[in-house]
Design a protein around this motif. Structure first.
Motif, short mmCIF file in Angstrom:
data_model
loop_
_atom_site.label_atom_id
_atom_site.label_comp_id
_atom_site.label_asym_id
_atom_site.label_seq_id
_atom_site.Cartn_x
_atom_site.Cartn_y
_atom_site.Cartn_z
N ASP A 134 0.82 -1.22 0.00
CA ASP A 134 0.00 0.00 0.00
C ASP A 134 0.85 1.26 0.00
O ASP A 134 0.59 2.22 0.71
N GLN A 135 1.92 1.23 -0.83
CA GLN A 135 2.79 2.39 -0.93
C GLN A 135 2.32 3.33 -2.03
O GLN A 135 1.50 2.98 -2.87
N GLU A 136 2.90 4.53 -2.05
CA GLU A 136 2.54 5.52 -3.05
C GLU A 136 3.30 5.26 -4.35
O GLU A 136 3.98 4.26 -4.52
N HIS A 137 3.18 6.19 -5.29
CA HIS A 137 3.89 6.15 -6.57
C HIS A 137 3.44 4.98 -7.44
O HIS A 137 4.24 4.41 -8.19
N VAL A 138 2.19 4.63 -7.33
CA VAL A 138 1.59 3.64 -8.23
C VAL A 138 0.30 4.25 -8.76
O VAL A 138 -0.55 4.68 -7.97
N SER A 139 0.15 4.29 -10.07
CA SER A 139 -1.06 4.88 -10.65
C SER A 139 -2.27 4.03 -10.31
O SER A 139 -2.15 2.81 -10.11
N PRO A 140 -3.46 4.65 -10.23
CA PRO A 140 -4.66 3.88 -9.93
C PRO A 140 -4.90 2.74 -10.92
O PRO A 140 -5.33 1.65 -10.53
N ALA A 141 -4.61 2.98 -12.20
CA ALA A 141 -4.83 1.94 -13.21
C ALA A 141 -3.91 0.75 -12.97
O ALA A 141 -4.33 -0.42 -13.07
N THR A 142 -2.64 1.02 -12.66
CA THR A 142 -1.69 -0.07 -12.40
C THR A 142 -2.06 -0.81 -11.13
O THR A 142 -1.98 -2.04 -11.06
N ARG A 143 -2.47 -0.06 -10.11
CA ARG A 143 -2.87 -0.70 -8.85
C ARG A 143 -4.05 -1.65 -9.09
O ARG A 143 -4.07 -2.78 -8.57
N GLU A 144 -5.01 -1.20 -9.88
CA GLU A 144 -6.17 -2.05 -10.17
C GLU A 144 -5.76 -3.28 -10.97
O GLU A 144 -6.28 -4.39 -10.75
N LEU A 145 -4.80 -3.09 -11.88
CA LEU A 145 -4.33 -4.22 -12.69
C LEU A 145 -3.68 -5.29 -11.81
O LEU A 145 -3.93 -6.51 -11.99
N VAL A 146 -2.86 -4.87 -10.86
CA VAL A 146 -2.20 -5.82 -9.96
C VAL A 146 -3.22 -6.52 -9.07
O VAL A 146 -3.16 -7.74 -8.87
N HIS A 174 -3.37 4.52 8.34
CA HIS A 174 -2.36 4.24 7.31
C HIS A 174 -2.90 4.37 5.90
O HIS A 174 -2.44 3.69 4.98
N HIS A 175 -3.88 5.26 5.70
CA HIS A 175 -4.38 5.51 4.36
C HIS A 175 -3.50 6.54 3.66
O HIS A 175 -2.90 7.41 4.30
N ARG A 176 -3.45 6.48 2.37
CA ARG A 176 -2.74 7.48 1.58
C ARG A 176 -3.61 8.72 1.45
O ARG A 176 -4.81 8.64 1.22
N LEU A 177 -2.99 9.90 1.57
CA LEU A 177 -3.68 11.17 1.40
C LEU A 177 -3.15 11.84 0.14
O LEU A 177 -1.96 12.16 0.05
N ASP A 178 -4.03 12.05 -0.82
CA ASP A 178 -3.61 12.70 -2.06
C ASP A 178 -3.74 14.22 -1.98
O ASP A 178 -2.95 14.94 -2.59
#
Length: 334
Positions: A28-40, A309-313
């Motif tokens: 659950d780290q940053e620097h991953v696009s939403p599309a890539t995260r969904e793909l994984v 531990h949520h990411r804040l954009d």
């Protein structure tokens, strides 16, 4: 991590991404696009594995630091924060009062037993202490920053620039051309933003800021009285005064009364904040309403997400202000 399921290498191959990318998603780290995260995550599901393991929320009470007297402005914010934290089942450790300004509290927070996070209101501490606290991994949120803070530090404030701009535009629309500015301290972020909003509205009306019509100081009733008396005693006195806050504006009203000037017939006066005092003056005060209670609620929401531990954009949140027109402002006297 994934347990009793496909390996990281298998997930990466199935999703068509690198092993490092899969690892970032699983943790659950940053620097991953939403599309890539969904793909994984889709690949994990298709291979029969689990998603990232969520860490438990950080335990402990919330340290609420507001080193000022809890009346009017600060009391509303602190009350809102305490009430909202109670709804989330979080206890509060309150550090308040002007004497608290002289205590170096922030560096001690990461090692204080029983403290999970903090909310600091208009912190008087230098920026490097806030940066050091963030670098230590301690979750905290700032309400109404006194100075600029890095974008990766969570902060909530009102739109000082827009509020001030709307207020001065109201006065120029009433025909005022000599508008005095009773400004806050020069080193306050809110003061600089409100001055910039004032200058912007003057420019829209075809005017430049006259330095002779600006007096800066601590935002108190006494300052408002003395600064207003200074400007109003000039031969070519202003026809309107814009005060840093409602307390300063009430002091300006007292000065106008002392000099025999009627509000708004001879002089228009406006404030900022819309605390209870704004409706108790005679006449009632035109001002800019800050959503003080909402600022407290938003701050708690951001902190709870950090504790979970949520990411804040969107780490810097600016809330809209509202121009409140009352009887203290009127057309410029010709």
């Amino acid at each position: 991590m994934v347990t009793h399921g496909p390996t990281v290498r298998a997930i990466a191959a199935h999703a068509g991404v690198s092993i490092a990318t899969v690892s970032r998603v699983l943790n659950d780290q940053e620097h991953v696009s939403p599309a890539t995260r969904e793909l994984v995550q889709q690949a994990i599901g298709e291979l029969g594995g689990r998603g990232p393991r969520r860490r438990p929320a950080r335990a402990g009470a919330v340290f609420l630091r507001c080193p000022y007297v809890l009346t009017d402005y600060f009391g509303l914010i602190v009350s809102s924060i305490a009430e909202t934290l109670d709804l989330h089942g979080r206890q509060v450790v309150l550090n308040a009062g002007e004497a608290a300004q002289h205590n170096r509290v922030l560096p001690t927070l990461p090692t204080r037993p029983g403290i999970g996070g903090a909310i600091v209101v208009l912190p008087p501490e230098p920026g490097d202490e806030l940066i050091a606290l963030q670098a230590a991994g301690f979750p905290f949120v700032i309400v109404d920053p006194r100075e600029d803070v890095p974008r990766d530090i969570a902060a909530v404030s009102a739109s000082h620039f827009a509020g001030s701009r709307s207020l001065t535009a109201h006065l120029t629309g009433l025909g005022h051309r000599r508008i005095g500015l009773l400004a806050g301290p020069d080193n306050w972020l809110a003061g600089n933003a409100r001055r910039a909003g004032h200058v912007s509205a003057l420019a829209d009306a075809g005017m430049l800021l006259d330095p002779g019509l600006v007096v800066a100081g601590e935002p108190t009733v006494r300052f408002g009285f003395e600064a207003a008396r200074q400007l109003l005693s000039e031969p070519d006195r202003p026809t309107a005064l814009v005060a840093f806050n409602d307390k300063v504006a009430s002091g300006a009203m007292a000065a106008a009364d002392r000099l025999g000037l009627r509000v708004p017939e001879d002089l228009s006066i406006a404030g900022f904040d819309d605390i209870d005092l704004a409706q108790a003056t005679r006449p009632p005060l035109t001002t800019v309403r800050q959503p003080l209670a909402e600022m407290g609620r938003i701050a708690v929401g951001l902190l709870v997400r950090l504790l979970d531990h949520h990411r804040l954009d969107a780490l810097h949140v600016e809330l809209a202000t509202e121009l409140i027109i009352r009887e203290s402002t009127g057309p410029a006297r010709r």
